[in-house]
Design a protein around this motif. Structure first.
Motif, PDB file in Angstrom:
ATOM      1  N   UNK A 116       0.838  -1.205   0.000  1.00 56.04           N
ATOM      2  CA  UNK A 116       0.000   0.000   0.000  1.00 56.04           C
ATOM      3  C   UNK A 116       0.872   1.254   0.000  1.00 56.04           C
ATOM      4  N   UNK A 117       1.931   1.241   0.785  1.00 56.87           N
ATOM      5  CA  UNK A 117       2.808   2.416   0.863  1.00 56.87           C
ATOM      6  C   UNK A 117       3.569   2.652  -0.441  1.00 56.87           C
ATOM      7  N   UNK A 118       3.885   1.602  -1.167  1.00 54.21           N
ATOM      8  CA  UNK A 118       4.584   1.789  -2.445  1.00 54.21           C
ATOM      9  C   UNK A 118       3.653   2.346  -3.518  1.00 54.21           C
ATOM     10  N   UNK A 119       2.341   2.214  -3.306  1.00 57.34           N
ATOM     11  CA  UNK A 119       1.352   2.727  -4.257  1.00 57.34           C
ATOM     12  C   UNK A 119       0.537   3.857  -3.627  1.00 57.34           C
ATOM     13  N   UNK A 120       1.129   4.558  -2.701  1.00 56.27           N
ATOM     14  CA  UNK A 120       0.442   5.591  -1.928  1.00 56.27           C
ATOM     15  C   UNK A 120      -0.105   6.692  -2.834  1.00 56.27           C
TER      16      UNK A 120
END
Length: 176
Positions: A116-120
């Protein structure tokens, strides 16, 4: 002869004790728990974010070091002006996570949180950047500010722990 009011010393003490007890229970509307600013749900989200930023490996991570306590205490102190940014940022963060994965960020497995954080979404990046900054401050700063428990980051980096005058001194086990 002095006039007596209807309020005796004993009654005054009873009223004062009742008022003090109720103000301790109400505490200006603050919620119960270990947090000075965060709700329990907000704290879970921030703690999960902190652990993503500085995860535990052979050394303790942000959660063990207590970085969330640093952030929480600063939000009722020096970072007071950032309270609304944190409230709205956490709400937006969890809403985006729920829309993408059907759960709050803290409820996701670690690897799903990382994804999720890499696609924030770009709208959440300023909030996440602020959390990164505060997590780093709490992890690498002085333990007297409620983070860096047992000077874990200093020990990890090989920085000698400087005794603080007027505070208890603790002997820490040396890493072998």
């Amino acid at each position: 002869m002095a006039k007596h009011s209807g309020l005796t010393r004993r009654r005054f003490l009873q009223v004062a004790a009742t008022a003090a007890a109720s103000s301790a229970l109400i505490s200006c509307g603050r919620h119960a728990g270990p947090w000075r600013f965060f709700t329990s749900s907000e704290a879970r989200t921030i703690e999960a974010l902190c652990e993503q930023i500085i995860p535990a490996d052979q050394d303790p991570g942000a959660t063990w070091a207590g970085t969330i306590y640093y952030v929480d205490s600063q939000l009722v102190g020096h970072f007071r002006r950032l309270q609304s940014a944190y409230r709205s940022g956490i709400a937006s963060f969890d809403a985006a996570c729920r829309a993408a994965h059907g759960q709050l960020f803290a409820d996701l497995p670690f690897d799903t949180q990382t994804t999720f954080l890499t696609q924030l979404p770009a709208s959440l990046q300023p909030f996440f950047d602020m959390v990164i900054t505060h997590t780093m401050q709490g992890f690498y700063g002085d333990a007297r500010h409620a983070g860096n428990r047992d000077a874990v980051s200093w020990r990890m980096l090989g920085i000698p722990v400087i005794p603080i005058r007027g505070r208890d001194h603790y002997e820490f086990p040396r890493k072998g």
